[in-house]
Design an enzyme around this catalytic site. Sequence first.
Site, PDB file in Angstrom:
ATOM      1  N   ARG A 245       0.784  -1.267  -0.082  1.00  0.00           N
ATOM      2  CA  ARG A 245       0.062   0.093   0.158  1.00  0.00           C
ATOM      3  C   ARG A 245       0.889   1.287   0.087  1.00  0.00           C
ATOM      4  NH1 ARG A 245      -3.970  -1.441   3.529  1.00  0.00           N
ATOM      5  NH2 ARG A 245      -5.448  -1.590   1.914  1.00  0.00           N
ATOM      6  N   ALA A 246       2.109   1.172   0.997  1.00  0.00           N
ATOM      7  CA  ALA A 246       2.670   2.446   0.790  1.00  0.00           C
ATOM      8  C   ALA A 246       3.225   2.670  -0.532  1.00  0.00           C
ATOM      9  CB  ALA A 246       3.946   2.205   1.712  1.00  0.00           C
TER      10      ALA A 246
END
Length: 315
Positions: A245-246
């Site tokens: 996600r990052a």
Amino acid sequence: MKPYYPFTAVCGQDEFKLALLLAAIDPTIGGVLVMGDKGTGKTTTVRALASLLHNSVQPFPFINLPVGASEDRVLGSINLETLINDKRLEVRQGLLAAAHEGILYIDEVNLLNDYIMDMLLDAAASGGYHLEREGLSAWQDSRFVLIGTMNPEEGELRPQLLDRFGLCVTVSTPRDTALRAAITRRRLAFDSDPQQFVHAYAETEREMNRSVNLARTLLLNVEIPDDSYGEVAGLCVQHQAEGMRADILMIKAARAYAAFQNRLSVSIADIHHVAPLVLAHRSKATQQRTPPQQSREQHPSPDRGESHTATRLTI
């Protein structure tokens, strides 16, 4: 309409304001989590953003979701009056649906019921939700910018919920005496004559509104060079960010920032400019974290002069 404090008049919250603007430019970033002291203007700044983006052609709702709101109040319910009088099912709109194309704001988000929190995060990610009630199944459109504020001393968010917020900033009480004086002076001026104060910032508000709307139109045309992906991957590995996600959000945030700067290509400097906002709540390598202000100084945008940047982001 009640005048709200102008977004461009807010002092000393550049990181917070940038995070809000990026989330407004690209709502798929997933919203903003704001941690920090009470009385630092968090709610004022969020309301100011909604006022900035609101216009007569395209209203921009601002929905404040109370921590103690019931499931029916949040998701919606059956209109009993219509059912009794007209013998037909009708949906009574909930707060999530009311926030469609606007801001959903939750103060003390860490105290919100876990089930409600899961529901609104799912809605924010999918653009809506199914309202299931006895005899009724209806899809509710619900695309919004999610903004939550919290004081970590009053309780933490579950890690899986923390990760669902795209960006995170920490707001602290300013220690600089000149900044504190400026904040107080502006607030007193607003309280004394809101209309005159708002009028004084009308042009800078219009300019910021135009900048955000232009960035929205440019967003999907912004090129992401191949070396950007490797740079983002390296930062996420360095900070031991779990999952992917990052990486995805850092690319999206950098793209939104480039669009906000009226550029059609993401630079390495853009990535470093937004990285602290993405990694603040995801980095496992706490000893390697760089405070947002230091990162901003080490990686200035090469395509904008200081004076222009001050016009766009300084308050």
